[in-house]
Design a protein around this motif. Structure first.
Motif, PDB file in Angstrom:
ATOM      1  N   ALA A   3       3.006 -12.801 -19.899  1.00  0.00           N
ATOM      2  CA  ALA A   3       2.781 -12.098 -18.788  1.00  0.00           C
ATOM      3  C   ALA A   3       2.815 -13.167 -17.539  1.00  0.00           C
ATOM      4  O   ALA A   3       2.736 -14.310 -17.937  1.00  0.00           O
ATOM      5  CB  ALA A   3       1.420 -11.397 -18.555  1.00  0.00           C
ATOM      6  N   VAL A   4       3.278 -12.709 -16.541  1.00  0.00           N
ATOM      7  CA  VAL A   4       3.571 -13.646 -15.373  1.00  0.00           C
ATOM      8  C   VAL A   4       2.838 -13.167 -14.170  1.00  0.00           C
ATOM      9  O   VAL A   4       2.836 -11.886 -14.010  1.00  0.00           O
ATOM     10  CB  VAL A   4       5.144 -14.107 -15.013  1.00  0.00           C
ATOM     11  CG1 VAL A   4       5.051 -14.497 -13.751  1.00  0.00           C
ATOM     12  CG2 VAL A   4       5.588 -14.835 -16.169  1.00  0.00           C
ATOM     13  N   ILE A   5       2.105 -13.894 -13.602  1.00  0.00           N
ATOM     14  CA  ILE A   5       1.384 -13.443 -12.323  1.00  0.00           C
ATOM     15  C   ILE A   5       2.004 -14.037 -11.068  1.00  0.00           C
ATOM     16  O   ILE A   5       2.305 -15.146 -11.165  1.00  0.00           O
ATOM     17  CB  ILE A   5      -0.092 -13.794 -12.223  1.00  0.00           C
ATOM     18  CG1 ILE A   5      -0.972 -13.411 -13.628  1.00  0.00           C
ATOM     19  CG2 ILE A   5      -0.958 -13.216 -11.098  1.00  0.00           C
ATOM     20  CD1 ILE A   5      -2.152 -14.177 -13.753  1.00  0.00           C
ATOM     21  N   HIS A   6       2.630 -13.257 -10.330  1.00  0.00           N
ATOM     22  CA  HIS A   6       3.248 -13.570  -9.103  1.00  0.00           C
ATOM     23  C   HIS A   6       2.434 -13.336  -7.909  1.00  0.00           C
ATOM     24  O   HIS A   6       2.102 -12.094  -7.649  1.00  0.00           O
ATOM     25  CB  HIS A   6       4.462 -13.196  -8.960  1.00  0.00           C
ATOM     26  CG  HIS A   6       5.467 -13.346  -7.802  1.00  0.00           C
ATOM     27  ND1 HIS A   6       5.940 -12.516  -7.247  1.00  0.00           N
ATOM     28  CD2 HIS A   6       5.568 -14.573  -7.308  1.00  0.00           C
ATOM     29  CE1 HIS A   6       6.497 -12.949  -5.990  1.00  0.00           C
ATOM     30  NE2 HIS A   6       6.415 -14.288  -6.100  1.00  0.00           N
ATOM     31  N   LEU A   7       2.379 -14.168  -7.023  1.00  0.00           N
ATOM     32  CA  LEU A   7       1.435 -13.981  -5.889  1.00  0.00           C
ATOM     33  C   LEU A   7       2.766 -14.099  -4.669  1.00  0.00           C
ATOM     34  O   LEU A   7       2.986 -15.053  -4.362  1.00  0.00           O
ATOM     35  CB  LEU A   7       0.176 -15.163  -5.529  1.00  0.00           C
ATOM     36  CG  LEU A   7      -0.636 -15.219  -6.492  1.00  0.00           C
ATOM     37  CD1 LEU A   7      -1.533 -16.322  -5.955  1.00  0.00           C
ATOM     38  CD2 LEU A   7      -1.406 -14.029  -6.769  1.00  0.00           C
ATOM     39  N   PRO A   8       3.257 -12.950  -4.076  1.00  0.00           N
ATOM     40  CA  PRO A   8       3.992 -12.938  -3.223  1.00  0.00           C
ATOM     41  C   PRO A   8       3.455 -13.480  -2.007  1.00  0.00           C
ATOM     42  O   PRO A   8       2.380 -13.405  -1.666  1.00  0.00           O
ATOM     43  CB  PRO A   8       4.326 -11.375  -2.852  1.00  0.00           C
ATOM     44  CG  PRO A   8       3.471 -10.779  -3.851  1.00  0.00           C
ATOM     45  CD  PRO A   8       2.770 -11.532  -4.680  1.00  0.00           C
ATOM     46  N   GLN A   9       4.271 -14.171  -1.063  1.00  0.00           N
ATOM     47  CA  GLN A   9       3.804 -15.050  -0.137  1.00  0.00           C
ATOM     48  C   GLN A   9       2.717 -15.843  -0.177  1.00  0.00           C
ATOM     49  O   GLN A   9       1.657 -15.694   0.458  1.00  0.00           O
ATOM     50  CB  GLN A   9       3.629 -13.931   1.166  1.00  0.00           C
ATOM     51  CG  GLN A   9       4.636 -12.807   1.460  1.00  0.00           C
ATOM     52  CD  GLN A   9       4.259 -12.385   2.841  1.00  0.00           C
ATOM     53  OE1 GLN A   9       3.315 -11.377   2.433  1.00  0.00           O
ATOM     54  NE2 GLN A   9       4.699 -12.467   4.021  1.00  0.00           N
ATOM     55  N   PHE A  10       2.994 -16.790  -1.346  1.00  0.00           N
ATOM     56  CA  PHE A  10       1.888 -17.481  -1.692  1.00  0.00           C
ATOM     57  C   PHE A  10       1.163 -18.310  -0.602  1.00  0.00           C
ATOM     58  O   PHE A  10      -0.114 -18.477  -0.427  1.00  0.00           O
ATOM     59  CB  PHE A  10       2.301 -18.273  -2.971  1.00  0.00           C
ATOM     60  CG  PHE A  10       1.244 -19.256  -3.312  1.00  0.00           C
ATOM     61  CD1 PHE A  10       0.012 -18.789  -3.879  1.00  0.00           C
ATOM     62  CD2 PHE A  10       1.368 -20.886  -3.113  1.00  0.00           C
ATOM     63  CE1 PHE A  10      -1.046 -19.837  -4.426  1.00  0.00           C
ATOM     64  CE2 PHE A  10       0.374 -21.719  -3.464  1.00  0.00           C
ATOM     65  CZ  PHE A  10      -0.736 -21.185  -4.181  1.00  0.00           C
ATOM     66  N   ALA A  11       1.824 -18.818   0.347  1.00  0.00           N
ATOM     67  CA  ALA A  11       1.228 -19.963   1.396  1.00  0.00           C
ATOM     68  C   ALA A  11       0.335 -18.952   2.146  1.00  0.00           C
ATOM     69  O   ALA A  11      -0.366 -19.470   2.728  1.00  0.00           O
ATOM     70  CB  ALA A  11       2.583 -20.626   2.078  1.00  0.00           C
ATOM     71  N   GLU A  41       6.039 -17.291   7.080  1.00  0.00           N
ATOM     72  CA  GLU A  41       5.584 -15.956   6.298  1.00  0.00           C
ATOM     73  C   GLU A  41       5.013 -15.296   7.318  1.00  0.00           C
ATOM     74  O   GLU A  41       4.369 -16.261   8.355  1.00  0.00           O
ATOM     75  CB  GLU A  41       4.595 -16.194   5.149  1.00  0.00           C
ATOM     76  CG  GLU A  41       4.792 -17.226   4.063  1.00  0.00           C
ATOM     77  CD  GLU A  41       5.860 -16.567   3.066  1.00  0.00           C
ATOM     78  OE1 GLU A  41       6.505 -15.305   3.234  1.00  0.00           O
ATOM     79  OE2 GLU A  41       6.338 -17.135   2.146  1.00  0.00           O
ATOM     80  N   THR A  42       4.901 -13.865   7.407  1.00  0.00           N
ATOM     81  CA  THR A  42       4.177 -13.205   8.293  1.00  0.00           C
ATOM     82  C   THR A  42       3.532 -11.844   7.772  1.00  0.00           C
ATOM     83  O   THR A  42       3.818 -11.637   6.606  1.00  0.00           O
ATOM     84  CB  THR A  42       5.340 -12.541   9.285  1.00  0.00           C
ATOM     85  OG1 THR A  42       6.292 -11.878   8.595  1.00  0.00           O
ATOM     86  CG2 THR A  42       6.099 -13.620  10.061  1.00  0.00           C
ATOM     87  N   THR A  43       2.615 -11.407   8.408  1.00  0.00           N
ATOM     88  CA  THR A  43       1.824 -10.419   7.863  1.00  0.00           C
ATOM     89  C   THR A  43       2.744  -8.956   8.254  1.00  0.00           C
ATOM     90  O   THR A  43       3.673  -9.066   9.176  1.00  0.00           O
ATOM     91  CB  THR A  43       0.630 -10.228   8.426  1.00  0.00           C
ATOM     92  OG1 THR A  43       0.661 -10.151   9.818  1.00  0.00           O
ATOM     93  CG2 THR A  43      -0.424 -11.358   8.175  1.00  0.00           C
ATOM     94  N   PRO A  44       2.631  -7.954   7.690  1.00  0.00           N
ATOM     95  CA  PRO A  44       3.285  -6.702   7.891  1.00  0.00           C
ATOM     96  C   PRO A  44       3.428  -6.161   9.332  1.00  0.00           C
ATOM     97  O   PRO A  44       4.322  -6.055  10.039  1.00  0.00           O
ATOM     98  CB  PRO A  44       2.638  -5.527   7.081  1.00  0.00           C
ATOM     99  CG  PRO A  44       2.037  -6.459   5.915  1.00  0.00           C
ATOM    100  CD  PRO A  44       1.681  -7.621   6.474  1.00  0.00           C
ATOM    101  N   PRO A  45       2.038  -6.261  10.275  1.00  0.00           N
ATOM    102  CA  PRO A  45       1.952  -6.183  11.591  1.00  0.00           C
ATOM    103  C   PRO A  45       2.922  -7.192  12.391  1.00  0.00           C
ATOM    104  O   PRO A  45       3.473  -6.435  13.188  1.00  0.00           O
ATOM    105  CB  PRO A  45       0.676  -6.117  12.068  1.00  0.00           C
ATOM    106  CG  PRO A  45      -0.271  -5.991  10.536  1.00  0.00           C
ATOM    107  CD  PRO A  45       0.652  -6.377   9.886  1.00  0.00           C
ATOM    108  N   ALA A  46       3.107  -8.253  12.186  1.00  0.00           N
ATOM    109  CA  ALA A  46       3.721  -9.261  12.634  1.00  0.00           C
ATOM    110  C   ALA A  46       5.517  -8.775  12.416  1.00  0.00           C
ATOM    111  O   ALA A  46       6.115  -8.857  13.337  1.00  0.00           O
ATOM    112  CB  ALA A  46       3.559 -10.774  12.250  1.00  0.00           C
ATOM    113  N   ARG A  47       5.722  -8.623  11.100  1.00  0.00           N
ATOM    114  CA  ARG A  47       6.827  -7.948  10.986  1.00  0.00           C
ATOM    115  C   ARG A  47       7.474  -6.859  11.850  1.00  0.00           C
ATOM    116  O   ARG A  47       8.438  -6.681  12.336  1.00  0.00           O
ATOM    117  CB  ARG A  47       7.365  -7.915   9.530  1.00  0.00           C
ATOM    118  CG  ARG A  47       7.449  -9.143   8.907  1.00  0.00           C
ATOM    119  CD  ARG A  47       8.001  -8.946   7.049  1.00  0.00           C
ATOM    120  NE  ARG A  47       7.308  -8.053   6.367  1.00  0.00           N
ATOM    121  CZ  ARG A  47       6.262  -8.666   5.702  1.00  0.00           C
ATOM    122  NH1 ARG A  47       5.851  -9.918   5.904  1.00  0.00           N
ATOM    123  NH2 ARG A  47       5.342  -7.654   5.174  1.00  0.00           N
TER     124      ARG A  47
END
Lengths: 490, 222
Positions: A3-11, A41-47
């Motif tokens: 299993a691999v755990i991936h944290l998108p937008q890690f920073a 990186e940006t949050t969805p509202p910023a995008r």
């Protein structure tokens, strides 16, 4: 299975882990270490507001005036990696810290996943996601027969992806999933290739002739059979959370709010690790540069966040600092939880945590030096004792056959009131003070004592027991600086 | 809620709070258990000791009333039984030198500077179900401070005692406490000759008055 755990937008996740409410606001993460800081990186509202990766902070502010600029903090990313590993360790003992925001777990040998059924794997993965969500982390999980396929599954964009048809799955992925260099990606696009399946349809040797060694790397990344030993690690047994305030804090509420979050996340991780907190170390960094540090002992090891929160709140009620707080750190010292069965005739505390909390509240009112169990010091002198934290566990009962005491106890007057004593023929004859005045009808003494004459703090005193006309029996003390009433008989 | 249900609840509430007002209602109140003090005259007078789940007042008037000796005796007895005692020392007057280390090990000593602190800390202690016996010593506290204690405070203490089942002994220089389950009055007069006696040989005299316990028992027998 792996299993691999991936944290998108890690920073960005690391930066906002303890402020999850900011995901609903426009936030851009920039790297201050770069010469020209750009948005990482940006949050969805910023995008939604038009802020994109690669823009400068000024450009981001021009697109969205309400945007919050957050700096990338390597220390927080490191702490988030520790949190990720600690959570993952609660689900599999064999894990690898593959990359920032990426953790690979070996599922072989896990009894609950044998044989690996899709439903069981799905349930297991959802539990893992839930535990990460309690830590403020949103993960994607991929499960497959090889670490490579599991990684592709985790990075496919689905919350949980269990890869059963590895060949079909890898063929459907876009070429970008293999992370080719920009030059190679341009060449492959020029050839009209868009998916991994199209790439795998080409002759490998011809591909290597044209793209060189990178082609081997791409084919290896697309392999459905290649496996590798994991570089297993053990998560650090450090249970710490810290925070630096943007503005100095002068009131208690922000501290308690943050400490509640700290204790919630830490206790959830302790539960996964099967540990319990036995001591809480709180450190407040002040604007003046000083630190207020305090170690709080937990009466009974616990991972109940509410208990730790009450302990901290009681302590912080008593804290007064010279300047505002700019940062705080909470560290838990842990141990294995105690499990015991009480005896039928046990007379010790029913709820040690509540007892400790009561003592903390009393100490907040009176001061910590005014509540406890007195212990007499091994030195000559009056009132030679100190107060210790009460510990009634295993204290032997007072023996009935003890030797009788020589004299009855008195009532000490603290502080001892000063007195004006008139003497006749060297014996006190009358007294005037706050609690007694008039002629003394009986005087017994003197009893002289001295101590510490061999060092600083030498003392000497002369004691008299005197009875007033009203019948008060007083212990008068004559010292070089005058008379005091030290105690009375009652 | 129907009216008859409200009346039943009101009757139950009044029966709990005001046992004397229960006219024509069969008594259900149980006589509380007692916590021995180790002083024979008191234990006999109170039917075994200090009533649990309520509070007792020890009135120690005048000089040499033996209240300090009583505290020491109570602590020794608790320590002999393996229990611990909490002393809220209203004027910080405990003579530590007069007690054995083994007895002190069973003591939680709260050193207050005034009556307000003593009452505040007692309130906290009574809310802690770990603490079975609390002694609130107000013997040396200033009279003007004692006069300012609101009567409702004793009612609140009484409710806390009922909830947690603890025992509270309040030592006062004159009758002060309303609603105590029992009252002990010291008739002791210590003088300078007692300074040469051992604590076991002191002539400590106490009279006991039982109030609500006596009334509840009387109602039960009726």
């Amino acid at each position: 299975m792996y299993a691999v755990i991936h944290l998108p937008q890690f920073a960005l996740q690391a930066a906002l882990r303890l402020s999850p409410e900011l995901w609903g606001q426009p936030v851009a993460l920039v790297d201050p270490a770069r010469t020209t800081p750009v948005v990482l990186e940006t949050t969805p509202p910023a995008r939604d507001a038009g802020v994109e990766r690669g823009q400068t902070a000024t450009q981001a502010l021009a697109r969205c005036t309400d945007i919050l600029i957050r700096h990338r903090a390597p220390a927080r990313e490191s702490a988030t990696t520790d949190v990720l590993l600690q959570c993952a360790y609660g689900f599999s003992p064999h894990l690898e810290s593959t990359a920032p925001g990426l953790c690979t777990l070996d599922l072989r040998g896990l009894s609950r996943l044998q044989p690996p059924q899709t439903d069981a794997l799905q349930t297991w993965a959802q539990e893992l996601r839930s535990s990460l969500i309690t830590q403020g982390l949103h993960a994607h999980i991929g499960i497959a027969t090889t670490p490579n396929m599991a990684r592709h599954g985790a990075q496919s964009g689905e919350a949980v992806r269990i890869v059963t048809d590895a060949a079909g799955f890898i063929a459907s992925l876009p070429l970008a999933a293999l992370e080719p260099s920009s030059d190679t990606a341009r060449i492959l696009t020029g050839w009209g290739l868009h998916t991994v399946g199209q790439l795998l349809a080409l002759d490998p040797s011809a591909l290597t002739d044209r793209l060189g060694l990178e082609a081997l790397g791409l084919l290896a990344a697309a392999s459905t059979r290649n496996t590798r030993p994991l570089n297993t690690v053990r998560p650090p047994e450090v249970w710490t959370e810290s925070w630096d305030f943007e503005e100095p804090v002068e009131t208690l509420e922000p501290l308690l709010f943050l400490l509640r979050r700290f204790t919630d996340t830490l206790c959830a991780r302790l539960a996964l690790a099967g540990r319990a907190a036995e001591r809480v170390d709180l450190s407040l960094r002040l604007e003046s540069g000083n630190r207020l540090e305090r170690q709080l002992n937990v009466p009974e090891p616990t991972r109940d966040a509410a208990v730790l929160q009450r302990l901290l709140a009681t302590h912080l009620d008593t804290v007064r600092s010279e300047s505002a707080v700019v940062g705080l750190q909470l560290t838990l010292e842990t141990t294995v939880p105690v499990q015991r069965q009480f005896g039928l005739f046990e007379t010790t505390l029913k709820d040690p945590r509540q007892f400790q909390e009561t003592l903390g509240r009393i100490a907040a009112i009176l001061g910590s030096d005014r509540v406890g169990t007195p212990v007499r010091l091994q030195q000559h002198g009056i009132d030679a004792f100190r107060l210790m934290p009460p510990d009634f566990e295993g204290v032997p009962a007072l023996s009935q056959s003890r030797p009788a005491l020589q004299a009855p106890g008195l009532r000490r007057l603290r502080p001892a009131p000063t007195a004006t004593v008139e003497s006749i023929n060297g014996r006190p004859a009358s007294i005037h003070c706050a609690i007694a005045h008039g002629r003394l009808v009986v005087t017994l003494g003197p009893w002289r004592a001295s101590g510490r004459w061999w060092e600083n703090g030498a003392w000497q005193r002369e004691e008299w027991d005197a009875t007033t006309l009203r019948g008060q029996v007083l212990r008068l003390v004559h010292q070089p600086d005058g008379w005091t009433v030290d105690a009375l008989l009652d | 809620m129907p009216a008859d249900t409200k009346i039943i609840e009101l009757r139950q509430f009044l029966a709990e709070r005001l046992p004397r007002a229960r006219i024509g209602v069969a008594p259900e109140r149980t006589v509380p258990t007692a916590l021995p003090t180790g002083i024979e005259s008191i234990d006999q007078g109170l039917g075994g000791g200090l009533p649990q789940g309520s509070f007792t007042e020890l009135v120690a008037p005048g000089e040499g009333s033996g209240s300090a000796q009583f505290i020491h005796s109570l602590l020794r007895h608790a320590a002999s039984a393996g229990r611990f005692l909490t002393l809220v020392d209203g004027a910080d007057s405990l003579d530590v030198d007069a007690l054995e280390p083994e007895a002190l090990a069973h003591l939680l000593w709260v050193r207050c500077r005034n009556t307000a602190e003593a009452l505040q800390t007692t309130d906290l202690l009574l809310r802690d179900r770990n603490i079975a016996l609390v002694v609130l010593d107000l013997k040396l506290n200033a009279a003007h401070e004692l006069r300012r204690i609101p009567g409702t405070l004793w009612y609140r203490f009484s409710r806390l005692m009922e909830q947690h089942g603890g025992t509270l002994l309040i030592i006062t220089p004159q009758p002060l406490v309303a609603g105590a389950a029992a009252r002990i009055v010291s008739r002791t007069r210590l003088d300078h000759r007692d300074l040469d006696r051992t604590p076991d040989t002191l002539d400590l005299r106490f009279e006991t008055e039982r109030r609500r316990i006596l009334e509840a028992s009387a109602q039960q027998s009726a």
